[in-house]
Scaffold this active site. Structure first.
Site, short mmCIF file in Angstrom:
data_model
loop_
_atom_site.label_atom_id
_atom_site.label_comp_id
_atom_site.label_asym_id
_atom_site.label_seq_id
_atom_site.Cartn_x
_atom_site.Cartn_y
_atom_site.Cartn_z
N HIS A 129 0.08 -4.01 -0.77
CA HIS A 129 0.81 -3.34 0.31
C HIS A 129 1.95 -4.17 0.90
O HIS A 129 2.64 -3.71 1.81
CB HIS A 129 -0.14 -2.91 1.44
CG HIS A 129 -0.70 -4.05 2.24
ND1 HIS A 129 -1.81 -4.76 1.85
CD2 HIS A 129 -0.31 -4.62 3.40
CE1 HIS A 129 -2.08 -5.70 2.73
NE2 HIS A 129 -1.17 -5.64 3.69
C1 UD1 Z 1 0.70 -3.60 8.49
C2 UD1 Z 1 1.06 -5.03 8.87
C3 UD1 Z 1 0.65 -5.98 7.77
C4 UD1 Z 1 -0.81 -5.80 7.42
C5 UD1 Z 1 -1.09 -4.33 7.11
C6 UD1 Z 1 -2.58 -4.16 6.92
C7 UD1 Z 1 3.05 -5.31 10.28
C8 UD1 Z 1 4.47 -5.72 10.28
N1 UD1 Z 1 2.51 -5.17 9.07
O1 UD1 Z 1 1.47 -3.25 7.35
O2 UD1 Z 1 0.84 -7.31 8.20
O3 UD1 Z 1 -1.11 -6.60 6.31
O4 UD1 Z 1 -0.68 -3.52 8.21
O5 UD1 Z 1 -2.91 -3.02 6.24
O6 UD1 Z 1 2.47 -5.14 11.31
N2 UD1 Z 1 0.69 4.67 7.19
C9 UD1 Z 1 -0.02 5.84 7.12
N3 UD1 Z 1 -1.22 5.90 7.77
C10 UD1 Z 1 -1.75 4.87 8.46
C11 UD1 Z 1 -1.04 3.67 8.51
C12 UD1 Z 1 0.21 3.59 7.87
O7 UD1 Z 1 0.41 6.81 6.53
O8 UD1 Z 1 -2.87 4.99 9.02
C13 UD1 Z 1 1.98 4.59 6.48
C14 UD1 Z 1 3.13 5.09 7.33
O9 UD1 Z 1 4.09 5.66 6.49
C15 UD1 Z 1 3.67 3.79 7.90
C16 UD1 Z 1 3.50 2.84 6.71
O10 UD1 Z 1 2.26 3.24 6.14
O11 UD1 Z 1 5.01 3.90 8.31
C17 UD1 Z 1 3.47 1.39 7.07
O12 UD1 Z 1 2.55 1.14 8.14
P1 UD1 Z 1 2.79 -0.13 9.09
O13 UD1 Z 1 1.66 -0.26 10.03
O14 UD1 Z 1 4.15 -0.11 9.66
O15 UD1 Z 1 2.80 -1.34 8.08
P2 UD1 Z 1 1.73 -1.73 6.98
O16 UD1 Z 1 2.41 -1.75 5.66
O17 UD1 Z 1 0.50 -0.94 7.15
N1 UDP Z 2 -10.09 -3.30 3.32
C1 UDP Z 2 -10.92 -2.18 3.34
N2 UDP Z 2 -10.61 -1.13 2.51
C2 UDP Z 2 -9.54 -1.14 1.67
C3 UDP Z 2 -8.71 -2.29 1.67
C4 UDP Z 2 -9.00 -3.35 2.52
O1 UDP Z 2 -11.91 -2.14 4.06
O2 UDP Z 2 -9.32 -0.16 0.97
C5 UDP Z 2 -10.41 -4.42 4.25
C6 UDP Z 2 -10.61 -5.77 3.61
O3 UDP Z 2 -11.97 -5.95 3.22
C7 UDP Z 2 -10.21 -6.72 4.72
C8 UDP Z 2 -9.09 -5.97 5.43
O4 UDP Z 2 -9.27 -4.59 5.09
O5 UDP Z 2 -11.29 -6.90 5.63
C9 UDP Z 2 -7.76 -6.47 4.94
O6 UDP Z 2 -6.76 -5.60 5.34
P1 UDP Z 2 -5.33 -5.54 4.66
O7 UDP Z 2 -5.40 -6.07 3.28
O8 UDP Z 2 -4.83 -4.17 4.87
O9 UDP Z 2 -4.46 -6.48 5.61
P2 UDP Z 2 -4.08 -8.03 5.60
O10 UDP Z 2 -5.33 -8.82 5.61
O11 UDP Z 2 -3.22 -8.25 4.40
O12 UDP Z 2 -3.26 -8.19 6.83
#
Ligand code: UD1
Ligand code: UDP
Length: 367
Positions: free
Chosen positions: A210
């Site tokens: 991601h």
């Molecule tokens: C965010 C964090 C990242 C973290 C990740 C964990 C920031 C800058 N980034 O990235 O550090 O590793 O979360 O997963 O804070 N979306 C959905 N449904 C949801 C959530 C997101 O559809 O429930 C889609 C939307 O199009 C959204 C995009 O994902 O705009 C990105 O979501 P966003 O929270 O901005 O960043 P992540 O890539 O999730």
């Molecule tokens: N995780 C989960 N389901 C998934 C992917 C990740 O439960 O499909 C959990 C994972 O075990 C960990 C956390 O989500 O505890 C990590 O989140 P993510 O990789 O989105 O974020 P990051 O750690 O990179 O910020």
């Protein structure tokens, strides 16, 4: 003592749960000592990215939901600042606890610090030294305005001292992600997700992707998926795809490439099932922060598709290996399939008690 705990994105829920449990334990001994208020910013909002974690981690419903949703960095950060400031003005907490490195973390810390409310940062001091990652900016700025810096590993202390943070503010307490992992592992051992997805123990690879650097550009995402298609000829890959990645796979017309491979895309899975998928995988391929730590604790090999990591102990002590080019994916995967095993050891204080240490520090400093 009124404490506001802020969460917003998937990894935040995993970090907040043990803190709330530690507060509960503290209150069992000293009734009413801490009054916790849980705020969910709404940065992540899909059921599989948010609510399922509340169930799996036995988290209470948030007391306050800001509902800010997706958006650009400025939109997300700005909306949280505006909405959380109203909450802080009304509640007047003694402390705001923020976790990790997402936009919700920095925005909440900033809202509190500007009102002269103390901020505690859980998972302080981690540095990838790559400012093109939005998380690195969130980490540095949050640490700069926090009063308590709770580090998960000794490298965090060194990084903070190097940035001139006074050592009195730094507390090495261990890793709250590991608190959740150890708490939920018995439940994960009973999960039936392998049967549901028709997988056999140690006969599949678990994939998550991601990071914007890997999934936002057409060329990068295509290159990675092509390399993974090659790997899938040797061993099937199960891919719970983050919404950001799924949207881009569709946008760039890459669904066909996946259909022609042995990569199975599924919705993001809940925490308990995901732990089970990690435990039983031959190896994990990821660009996640937290998964590098979880695979180290579970003793499962992890290939991290990134140039750098803010979690170096997962490499020096754990089971993690960085793969910094698409060309490196297949050779590294084949090495594991041919029997190369990195066993590793568990880093100091990754013992399930980090949250208890944090609450102890907060209480003893408040006296
Ligand atoms: C965010 C964090 C990242 C973290 C990740 C964990 C920031 C800058 N980034 O990235 O550090 O590793 O979360 O997963 O804070 N979306 C959905 N449904 C949801 C959530 C997101 O559809 O429930 C889609 C939307 O199009 C959204 C995009 O994902 O705009 C990105 O979501 P966003 O929270 O901005 O960043 P992540 O890539 O999730
Ligand atoms: N995780 C989960 N389901 C998934 C992917 C990740 O439960 O499909 C959990 C994972 O075990 C960990 C956390 O989500 O505890 C990590 O989140 P993510 O990789 O989105 O974020 P990051 O750690 O990179 O910020």
């Amino acid at each position: 003592m009124k404490i506001i705990l802020v969460c917003g994105a998937r990894p935040n829920f995993v970090k907040i749960a043990p803190l709330l449990r530690a507060i509960e334990m503290h209150n069992a001994q000293k009734p009413g000592a801490i009054n916790p208020i849980l705020v969910h910013t709404g940065q992540h909002y899909d059921y599989q990215m948010s609510q399922v974690f509340f169930q799996d981690l036995e988290l209470p419903e948030p007391d306050i939901y800001l509902g800010i949703g997706g958006g650009t960095h400025a939109e997300q950060t700005g909306k949280i600042l505006i909405e959380l400031e109203k909450v802080l003005l009304k509640e007047q907490p003694s402390l705001v606890i923020v976790v990790g490195d997402v936009n919700s973390t920095l925005a909440a810390a900033l809202a509190a610090a500007k009102l002269n409310i103390l901020v505690a940062h859980v998972e302080a001091g981690l540095r990838s030294f790559d400012c093109s990652m939005p998380e690195e900016i969130n980490r540095m700025l949050t640490d700069a305005i926090s009063a308590y810096l709770f580090t998960p590993s000794r490298d965090g202390d060194h990084n903070l001292l190097n940035e001139g943070i006074p050592k009195e503010k730094i507390f090495f307490v261990g890793n709250v992600m590991v608190d959740s992992l150890l708490y939920c592992k018995p439940k994960a051992e009973k999960s039936d997700i392998l049967q549901t997805l028709d997988l056999k123990e140690k006969e599949y690879v678990l994939l998550t992707l991601h990071r914007p650097a890997n999934v936002d550009g057409k060329q990068e995402l295509t290159g990675i998926l092509k390399a993974l298609k090659d790997v899938s000829e040797q061993i099937p890959i199960v891919f719970p795809a983050h919404p950001r990645t799924r949207i881009n796979i569709e946008k760039y017309g890459l669904s066909k490439l996946i259909k022609e491979s042995r990569i199975t895309i599924v919705e993001p899975v809940g925490y308990i099932d995901f732990l089970a998928l990690q435990m039983h995988a031959k190896f994990v391929l990821t660009d996640s922060g937290g998964i590098q730590e979880e695979t180290t604790v579970l003793g499962v090999p992890c290939l991290t598709l990134r140039d750098s990591t803010e979690r170096p102990v997962t490499i020096t002590q754990g089971t993690n290996t960085l793969i910094n080019s698409t060309a490196g994916i297949k050779p590294a995967a084949l090495e594991i399939l041919n029997g190369a095993v990195r066993t590793g050891s568990i880093p100091e204080f990754w013992d399930g008690k980090a949250a208890e240490r944090i609450i102890e520090v907060i209480r003893s400093n408040a006296r």
